[in-house]
Design a protein around this motif. Structure first.
Motif, PDB file in Angstrom:
ATOM      1  N   MET A   1     -25.824   0.859  27.423  1.00  0.00           N
ATOM      2  CA  MET A   1     -24.578   0.714  26.678  1.00  0.00           C
ATOM      3  C   MET A   1     -24.745  -0.410  25.655  1.00  0.00           C
ATOM      4  N   SER A   2     -24.419  -0.125  24.402  1.00  0.00           N
ATOM      5  CA  SER A   2     -24.589  -1.131  23.358  1.00  0.00           C
ATOM      6  C   SER A   2     -23.362  -2.035  23.267  1.00  0.00           C
ATOM      7  N   THR A   3     -23.623  -3.258  22.850  1.00  0.00           N
ATOM      8  CA  THR A   3     -22.547  -4.224  22.665  1.00  0.00           C
ATOM      9  C   THR A   3     -21.977  -4.042  21.267  1.00  0.00           C
ATOM     10  N   PRO A   4     -20.648  -3.984  21.141  1.00  0.00           N
ATOM     11  CA  PRO A   4     -20.079  -3.839  19.793  1.00  0.00           C
ATOM     12  C   PRO A   4     -20.393  -5.075  18.942  1.00  0.00           C
ATOM     13  N   GLU A   5     -20.597  -4.831  17.655  1.00  0.00           N
ATOM     14  CA  GLU A   5     -20.882  -5.928  16.735  1.00  0.00           C
ATOM     15  C   GLU A   5     -19.642  -6.806  16.586  1.00  0.00           C
ATOM     16  N   LEU A   6     -19.856  -8.110  16.603  1.00  0.00           N
ATOM     17  CA  LEU A   6     -18.745  -9.041  16.455  1.00  0.00           C
ATOM     18  C   LEU A   6     -18.262  -9.041  15.018  1.00  0.00           C
ATOM     19  N   LYS A   7     -16.959  -9.203  14.866  1.00  0.00           N
ATOM     20  CA  LYS A   7     -16.362  -9.230  13.531  1.00  0.00           C
ATOM     21  C   LYS A   7     -16.630 -10.571  12.863  1.00  0.00           C
ATOM     22  N   ARG A   8     -16.752 -10.499  11.572  1.00  0.00           N
ATOM     23  CA  ARG A   8     -16.884 -11.694  10.736  1.00  0.00           C
ATOM     24  C   ARG A   8     -15.466 -12.247  10.538  1.00  0.00           C
ATOM     25  N   PRO A   9     -15.250 -13.555  10.705  1.00  0.00           N
ATOM     26  CA  PRO A   9     -13.901 -14.112  10.556  1.00  0.00           C
ATOM     27  C   PRO A   9     -13.510 -14.337   9.096  1.00  0.00           C
ATOM     28  N   GLU A  10     -13.683 -13.295   8.308  1.00  0.00           N
ATOM     29  CA  GLU A  10     -13.335 -13.307   6.891  1.00  0.00           C
ATOM     30  C   GLU A  10     -12.835 -11.907   6.570  1.00  0.00           C
ATOM     31  N   SER A  11     -11.691 -11.822   5.919  1.00  0.00           N
ATOM     32  CA  SER A  11     -11.068 -10.520   5.704  1.00  0.00           C
ATOM     33  C   SER A  11     -10.394 -10.435   4.340  1.00  0.00           C
ATOM     34  N   VAL A  12      -9.865  -9.241   4.072  1.00  0.00           N
ATOM     35  CA  VAL A  12      -9.086  -9.015   2.849  1.00  0.00           C
ATOM     36  C   VAL A  12      -7.699  -8.511   3.213  1.00  0.00           C
ATOM     37  N   LEU A  13      -6.771  -8.813   2.338  1.00  0.00           N
ATOM     38  CA  LEU A  13      -5.409  -8.278   2.367  1.00  0.00           C
ATOM     39  C   LEU A  13      -5.211  -7.634   1.004  1.00  0.00           C
ATOM     40  N   VAL A  14      -4.866  -6.346   0.984  1.00  0.00           N
ATOM     41  CA  VAL A  14      -4.675  -5.634  -0.279  1.00  0.00           C
ATOM     42  C   VAL A  14      -3.251  -5.093  -0.327  1.00  0.00           C
ATOM     43  N   LEU A  15      -2.456  -5.625  -1.248  1.00  0.00           N
ATOM     44  CA  LEU A  15      -1.101  -5.116  -1.460  1.00  0.00           C
ATOM     45  C   LEU A  15      -1.188  -3.915  -2.392  1.00  0.00           C
ATOM     46  N   VAL A  16      -0.705  -2.768  -1.931  1.00  0.00           N
ATOM     47  CA  VAL A  16      -0.623  -1.570  -2.762  1.00  0.00           C
ATOM     48  C   VAL A  16       0.840  -1.464  -3.179  1.00  0.00           C
ATOM     49  N   HIS A  17       1.069  -1.405  -4.494  1.00  0.00           N
ATOM     50  CA  HIS A  17       2.453  -1.421  -4.976  1.00  0.00           C
ATOM     51  C   HIS A  17       2.591  -0.569  -6.231  1.00  0.00           C
ATOM     52  N   THR A  18       3.831  -0.285  -6.565  1.00  0.00           N
ATOM     53  CA  THR A  18       4.146   0.423  -7.807  1.00  0.00           C
ATOM     54  C   THR A  18       4.667  -0.599  -8.816  1.00  0.00           C
ATOM     55  N   PRO A  19       4.769  -0.218 -10.091  1.00  0.00           N
ATOM     56  CA  PRO A  19       5.356  -1.135 -11.074  1.00  0.00           C
ATOM     57  C   PRO A  19       6.800  -1.526 -10.724  1.00  0.00           C
ATOM     58  N   ALA A  20       7.497  -0.656  -9.985  1.00  0.00           N
ATOM     59  CA  ALA A  20       8.871  -0.955  -9.561  1.00  0.00           C
ATOM     60  C   ALA A  20       8.907  -1.803  -8.290  1.00  0.00           C
ATOM     61  N   LEU A  21       7.734  -2.296  -7.860  1.00  0.00           N
ATOM     62  CA  LEU A  21       7.604  -3.157  -6.681  1.00  0.00           C
ATOM     63  C   LEU A  21       7.999  -2.467  -5.376  1.00  0.00           C
ATOM     64  N   GLU A  22       7.603  -1.213  -5.262  1.00  0.00           N
ATOM     65  CA  GLU A  22       7.660  -0.539  -3.971  1.00  0.00           C
ATOM     66  C   GLU A  22       6.308  -0.808  -3.322  1.00  0.00           C
ATOM     67  N   ILE A  23       6.328  -1.234  -2.074  1.00  0.00           N
ATOM     68  CA  ILE A  23       5.127  -1.698  -1.378  1.00  0.00           C
ATOM     69  C   ILE A  23       4.766  -0.701  -0.278  1.00  0.00           C
ATOM     70  N   LEU A  24       3.488  -0.351  -0.219  1.00  0.00           N
ATOM     71  CA  LEU A  24       2.990   0.511   0.848  1.00  0.00           C
ATOM     72  C   LEU A  24       2.738  -0.329   2.099  1.00  0.00           C
ATOM     73  N   LEU A  25       3.313   0.111   3.223  1.00  0.00           N
ATOM     74  CA  LEU A  25       3.043  -0.516   4.514  1.00  0.00           C
ATOM     75  C   LEU A  25       2.474   0.523   5.462  1.00  0.00           C
ATOM     76  N   LEU A  26       1.594   0.067   6.341  1.00  0.00           N
ATOM     77  CA  LEU A  26       0.965   0.915   7.345  1.00  0.00           C
ATOM     78  C   LEU A  26       1.306   0.371   8.727  1.00  0.00           C
ATOM     79  N   GLU A  27       1.623   1.266   9.658  1.00  0.00           N
ATOM     80  CA  GLU A  27       1.900   0.831  11.025  1.00  0.00           C
ATOM     81  C   GLU A  27       0.610   0.876  11.830  1.00  0.00           C
ATOM     82  N   ARG A  28       0.268  -0.231  12.447  1.00  0.00           N
ATOM     83  CA  ARG A  28      -0.933  -0.298  13.283  1.00  0.00           C
ATOM     84  C   ARG A  28      -0.776   0.620  14.491  1.00  0.00           C
ATOM     85  N   LYS A  29      -1.873   1.206  14.891  1.00  0.00           N
ATOM     86  CA  LYS A  29      -1.885   2.029  16.100  1.00  0.00           C
ATOM     87  C   LYS A  29      -1.729   1.126  17.325  1.00  0.00           C
TER      88      LYS A  29
END
Length: 154
Positions: A1-29
């Motif tokens: 059984m393989s060990t999962p690779e550890l995550k790097r403690p560096e990430s991105v946050l990407v806001l997806v939006h329209t010109p009218a400032l409607e923001i896309l949100l995603l619900e985590r599983k």
């Protein structure tokens, strides 16, 4: 059984939006009820811009040119939620997050990553800022409104 690779403690946050400032949100599983913008950890050898483009495609199916992504040249440092610390090396408790945004013409359905998200919403910026679970996500939405309305941060 393989060990999962550890995550790097560096990430991105990407806001997806329209010109009218409607923001896309995603619900985590996991856990349900945690709403967020597009997020994800950088992979080894990956730049924040590369990660932002990759995560955008993986989590929404949206493909944009590198020039469409606005790199805010802003980072946030936050404590990793205890629920997810096991994904990182022992003793790693903080993450550095790079903030990006991308504008698309109008709200549209996106292709969710079923292993990560269960639902999507397009909300006005104020409602989106109230719904996200992360303070960095909330603050980025508020800052996006400031930037697009011509007001700079004080």
């Amino acid at each position: 059984m393989s060990t999962p690779e550890l995550k790097r403690p560096e990430s991105v946050l990407v806001l997806v939006h329209t010109p009218a400032l409607e923001i896309l949100l995603l619900e985590r599983k996991d856990p349900p009820g945690f709403w967020q913008s597009v997020t994800g950890s950088l992979e080894n050898g990956e730049t924040p811009l590369d990660a932002a483009r990759r995560e955008l495609v993986e989590e929404t199916g949206l493909q944009v040119g590198a020039d469409a992504l606005q790199n805010w040249q802003q980072t946030n440092r936050f404590e990793i939620h205890p629920r997810w610390r096991h994904r990182y090396a022992p003793g790693v408790h903080h993450n550095t997050e790079h903030v990006f945004s991308v504008s698309i013409p109008a709200p549209r359905p996106v292709r969710l990553a079923p292993d990560e998200h269960t639902a999507q919403l397009w909300l006005p910026a104020d409602a989106a800022a109230s719904k996200v679970f992360s303070w960095t996500n909330r603050d980025a939405i508020i800052e996006l409104v400031r930037r697009l309305s011509g007001h700079s941060r004080s």
